[in-house]
Design a protein around this motif. Structure first.
Motif, short mmCIF file in Angstrom:
data_model
loop_
_atom_site.label_atom_id
_atom_site.label_comp_id
_atom_site.label_asym_id
_atom_site.label_seq_id
_atom_site.Cartn_x
_atom_site.Cartn_y
_atom_site.Cartn_z
N LYS A 102 74.85 88.06 -15.16
CA LYS A 102 74.80 86.55 -15.39
C LYS A 102 75.07 85.68 -14.12
CE LYS A 102 75.79 87.00 -20.17
NZ LYS A 102 76.53 86.50 -21.28
N ARG A 105 79.31 80.97 -13.48
CA ARG A 105 79.54 79.69 -14.07
C ARG A 105 80.46 78.74 -13.56
NH1 ARG A 105 80.23 80.99 -20.12
NH2 ARG A 105 77.91 81.28 -20.53
N HIS A 106 81.10 79.16 -12.40
CA HIS A 106 82.29 78.21 -11.87
C HIS A 106 82.19 78.37 -10.31
CE1 HIS A 106 83.44 79.84 -15.95
NE2 HIS A 106 83.70 78.77 -16.26
N ARG A 110 78.85 79.26 -8.21
CA ARG A 110 77.84 78.40 -9.14
C ARG A 110 77.22 77.40 -8.24
NH1 ARG A 110 75.85 78.03 -14.53
NH2 ARG A 110 74.59 76.24 -14.42
N TYR A 169 77.10 70.06 -8.78
CA TYR A 169 77.84 71.43 -8.76
C TYR A 169 78.77 71.46 -7.30
CZ TYR A 169 75.48 72.86 -13.04
OH TYR A 169 75.19 72.82 -14.16
#
Length: 194
Positions: A102, A105-106, A110, A169
């Motif tokens: 995947k 996410r962090h 990211r 981000y």
């Protein structure tokens, strides 16, 4: 006619994708499946050719021609990425391959991922802007090209908005939840038997 062709190209993209993946993983014909997947860029070439012919035949440049350019730019930038992502999931579900990773996410990972997506958007906009500029030159001073230049500015706005989102981000990186660090700290290390 151009809008209908855009819809046909989009439907054709998904039909070719499904057929290629079915041939690769359900029928076991990996090379034939790959060949079908390689036919997908032909859809964009057909759309480009029909758009050019439409303009050559005296059609007034309007939003349909701009939409066609943006669609082609998007497909150039994100088409392979989409096919690769779906292929990884099809291989996992249909051929027992490991689950594709995947997106992160962090943190910085990211931020790098989002920056990569933004660069794809820059490529999509650049392709669209070049195609639109070629159309403006092709039509020349005889026709009204205002709608084509508006689409160029729309492409630049999309790049700017996506750039701001990607930049958030980096400026405010999303931190991993505290409990995920605690869970990993509580897990015992694997013990090897002697």
């Amino acid at each position: 006619m151009i809008v209908t062709l855009i819809v046909v190209c989009e439907v054709g993209f998904w039909v070719l994708l499904a057929a290629g993946l079915a041939l690769r993983y359900l029928a076991g014909r990996r090379r034939l499946g790959a060949a079908v997947l390689l036919l997908e860029p032909l859809l964009e070439l057909v759309l480009l050719a029909v758009t050019a012919v439409d303009l050559k035949n005296g059609a007034e440049p309007d939003w349909k021609h701009g939409l066609a350019a943006l669609y082609i730019g998007y497909t150039v930038a994100y088409g392979h990425y989409t096919v690769k992502w779906i292929d990884g999931h099809a291989a996992h579900r249909l051929a027992g391959a490991p689950r594709p990773p995947k997106p992160p996410r962090h943190g910085r990972a990211r931020a790098r991922h989002e920056a990569g997506l933004w660069l794809r958007t820059v490529l999509a906009a650049a392709v669209a802007i070049v195609l639109l500029q070629l159309a403006v030159w092709y039509v020349g001073d005889d026709g009204s090209t205002g709608s084509l230049t508006e689409w160029q500015f729309s492409a630049l706005r999309v790049v700017g908005i996506h750039g701001v989102i990607a930049l958030t981000y980096t400026i405010w990186p999303k931190k991993a939840p505290a409990h995920s660090e605690e869970v990993s700290a509580e897990r015992p290390s694997p013990i090897t038997k002697r």
